[in-house]
Motif scaffolding. Sequence first.
Motif, PDB file in Angstrom:
ATOM      1  N   GLN A 114      15.994 -17.910 -44.512  1.00 38.80           N
ATOM      2  CA  GLN A 114      16.335 -16.843 -45.449  1.00 38.80           C
ATOM      3  C   GLN A 114      15.407 -15.653 -45.330  1.00 38.80           C
ATOM      4  OE1 GLN A 114      19.061 -17.462 -46.697  1.00 38.80           O
ATOM      5  NE2 GLN A 114      19.181 -19.678 -46.565  1.00 38.80           N
ATOM      6  N   SER A 160      17.698  -3.106 -51.785  1.00 38.84           N
ATOM      7  CA  SER A 160      17.338  -4.266 -52.605  1.00 38.84           C
ATOM      8  C   SER A 160      15.901  -4.695 -52.328  1.00 38.84           C
ATOM      9  CB  SER A 160      18.303  -5.426 -52.374  1.00 38.84           C
ATOM     10  OG  SER A 160      18.022  -6.086 -51.171  1.00 38.84           O
ATOM     11  N   HIS A 164      13.155  -5.168 -55.168  1.00 42.00           N
ATOM     12  CA  HIS A 164      12.343  -6.380 -55.317  1.00 42.00           C
ATOM     13  C   HIS A 164      10.852  -6.038 -55.311  1.00 42.00           C
ATOM     14  CE1 HIS A 164      15.016  -9.851 -55.351  1.00 42.00           C
ATOM     15  NE2 HIS A 164      15.844  -9.091 -54.667  1.00 42.00           N
TER      16      HIS A 164
ATOM     17  N   LEU B  22      30.936 -10.899 -49.038  1.00 44.44           N
ATOM     18  CA  LEU B  22      30.389  -9.943 -50.005  1.00 44.44           C
ATOM     19  C   LEU B  22      29.608 -10.656 -51.101  1.00 44.44           C
ATOM     20  CD1 LEU B  22      33.400  -7.483 -50.282  1.00 44.44           C
ATOM     21  CD2 LEU B  22      31.089  -6.886 -49.555  1.00 44.44           C
ATOM     22  N   ALA B  24      28.041 -13.572 -50.812  1.00 43.93           N
ATOM     23  CA  ALA B  24      26.772 -14.020 -50.241  1.00 43.93           C
ATOM     24  C   ALA B  24      25.807 -12.855 -50.082  1.00 43.93           C
ATOM     25  CB  ALA B  24      27.023 -14.688 -48.885  1.00 43.93           C
ATOM     26  N   THR B  25      26.354 -11.711 -49.698  1.00 48.65           N
ATOM     27  CA  THR B  25      25.498 -10.525 -49.551  1.00 48.65           C
ATOM     28  C   THR B  25      24.898 -10.131 -50.895  1.00 48.65           C
ATOM     29  OG1 THR B  25      26.768  -9.736 -47.665  1.00 48.65           O
ATOM     30  CG2 THR B  25      25.512  -8.099 -48.878  1.00 48.65           C
ATOM     31  N   SER B  28      22.273 -12.472 -51.821  1.00 44.28           N
ATOM     32  CA  SER B  28      21.030 -12.282 -51.076  1.00 44.28           C
ATOM     33  C   SER B  28      20.234 -11.122 -51.660  1.00 44.28           C
ATOM     34  CB  SER B  28      21.326 -12.044 -49.594  1.00 44.28           C
ATOM     35  OG  SER B  28      21.811 -10.740 -49.380  1.00 44.28           O
ATOM     36  N   TRP B  29      20.930 -10.121 -52.150  1.00 48.96           N
ATOM     37  CA  TRP B  29      20.210  -8.991 -52.733  1.00 48.96           C
ATOM     38  C   TRP B  29      19.599  -9.361 -54.075  1.00 48.96           C
ATOM     39  CZ3 TRP B  29      24.516  -4.846 -51.590  1.00 48.96           C
ATOM     40  CH2 TRP B  29      24.536  -4.615 -50.218  1.00 48.96           C
ATOM     41  N   VAL B  30      20.377 -10.039 -54.859  1.00 52.74           N
ATOM     42  CA  VAL B  30      19.858 -10.430 -56.177  1.00 52.74           C
ATOM     43  C   VAL B  30      18.720 -11.435 -56.009  1.00 52.74           C
ATOM     44  CG1 VAL B  30      20.426 -11.600 -58.327  1.00 52.74           C
ATOM     45  CG2 VAL B  30      22.033  -9.969 -57.333  1.00 52.74           C
ATOM     46  N   GLY B  31      18.936 -12.369 -55.089  1.00 53.21           N
ATOM     47  CA  GLY B  31      17.951 -13.432 -54.922  1.00 53.21           C
ATOM     48  C   GLY B  31      16.852 -13.094 -53.939  1.00 53.21           C
ATOM     49  N   GLY B  32      16.932 -11.949 -53.335  1.00 45.13           N
ATOM     50  CA  GLY B  32      15.865 -11.566 -52.431  1.00 45.13           C
ATOM     51  C   GLY B  32      16.026 -12.155 -51.044  1.00 45.13           C
ATOM     52  N   GLY B  33      17.220 -12.201 -50.550  1.00 43.20           N
ATOM     53  CA  GLY B  33      17.403 -12.607 -49.167  1.00 43.20           C
ATOM     54  C   GLY B  33      17.929 -14.007 -48.968  1.00 43.20           C
ATOM     55  N   ASN B  34      18.289 -14.639 -50.061  1.00 43.95           N
ATOM     56  CA  ASN B  34      18.720 -16.026 -49.924  1.00 43.95           C
ATOM     57  C   ASN B  34      20.177 -16.092 -49.484  1.00 43.95           C
ATOM     58  OD1 ASN B  34      19.037 -18.717 -50.017  1.00 43.95           O
ATOM     59  ND2 ASN B  34      18.593 -18.956 -52.169  1.00 43.95           N
ATOM     60  N   TYR B  35      20.383 -15.838 -48.215  1.00 39.75           N
ATOM     61  CA  TYR B  35      21.739 -15.787 -47.698  1.00 39.75           C
ATOM     62  C   TYR B  35      22.255 -17.190 -47.415  1.00 39.75           C
ATOM     63  CZ  TYR B  35      25.407 -12.828 -45.938  1.00 39.75           C
ATOM     64  OH  TYR B  35      26.577 -12.146 -45.788  1.00 39.75           O
TER      65      TYR B  35
END
Lengths: 289, 145
Positions: A114, A160, A164, B22, B24-25, B28-35
Amino acid sequence: MLQGGAPLRCIAWAVGRSAPRRLNQIVHLGALIHFLPSLGRFHENYVDPTLRSQDWSGTLCSLALSHPLIAPATAVIAVCCSGLAVGGVGQRMATILGGASWYVLASVNAFETQTLALSALWAMFWLFAILGQGSGNNNCEDERVHSALASFYFLGTMMSAGLHKLAQGWPSSGSVANLLNMPTGTFLRDWVVSWRGPSGFSRNMTTIAEWAALAAELVIPLAVVIPRTRSVGIACYTIFHVVAFSLLAVPPLFGMLYLGAIVVLVGLPQKLADLPLVQVLSQRSSHKV
Amino acid sequence: MSFRFLTYLECLSRCVLLGAWLTATAMSWVGGGNYLGGALAAVFPHAKCSSVILGHMGDRIWVPTWEDRQHVSHSLCDLGSTPALGYQCARTYANYVAHPNWLGELCRSNPDLDGAIFSETEWLLTEPSGPGETLRRKCYKGVLP
């Protein structure tokens, strides 16, 4: 074949009009560059007890441990598929198989799947697998959608990242100073690091650097989206990445992703193909071939 | 008729897949890259899909093998990295890499190391001493050595 045909064909190939196809080739090349050094030490990195993915996926780890051929087979498939995709052969199927294989391989051995760079890799693989390579004509609706979504991903991720950082206390977190503690770097990085005093970087320096990074990440995506400032935005996007590559120990994959982003943001293959010199070369190439 | 039906199906499947892309994207933004993390967690029960900052690293405290130490020693970035490369550990997501409390948080996130004290200086100066060496030795319980 006439002499000089091969180089001309290479030029014609490189400036083909399909930005998504070029993006996909770049992304696959990035994957190869990123993973091959690790695969080169496969016998050390993918065996017990080095195999350490219990943290990430116990299922995959157990499978890989109980079936020792799984990891090597996945590696072979991934490398072959990416090789084919880079060569432009069966790109969609190569992306589906190769992308899945890279992901499994990364997961098996607890690669950090990730990271910012790897997330982009998975996203681009997935996007290409859905939309395919189109007709090779940038006027094709699929390819415009593809380029738009890829651009959306790259710019959105940049913004983003900035958001962050804000949440993490930038621009007064001191993180830049810590980042520059990483040892290796270019001459530019060493020069910046040489400013470091005995007690580290001054608070002002790191704060200014963090402000600059934040401003870049939050403003550049907007600048690229707005038509009037698009050129400036893309120029700043390039400068931002050059500075990052110069100062931080970012992986080569970041460079490839930057290149891929430029390809879709600028429509680079088409821009190149429209150059008079390239058009002449392409015509000569097609005549000779 | 059947052709139209297939076209419709293809269109529908693309829309669904693009919707997933979309989603997943956005994740990833909300979670900081957790794609793909959420999807993976559904498939693999043990998958970590925590999307918070430290979730990126989770409690993955392994460092690369001895052979790779030159890539990672004296570096903050090797936590959570691959066994092979400094590449993986070099995250430009600076807030992940270099958060001052990050390593300390890592110690605390591991039950074995609960209450451990982290010394950044110690970490920066210490290299793995052998194959499979982990960061456990970098987290000291009690006072710093």
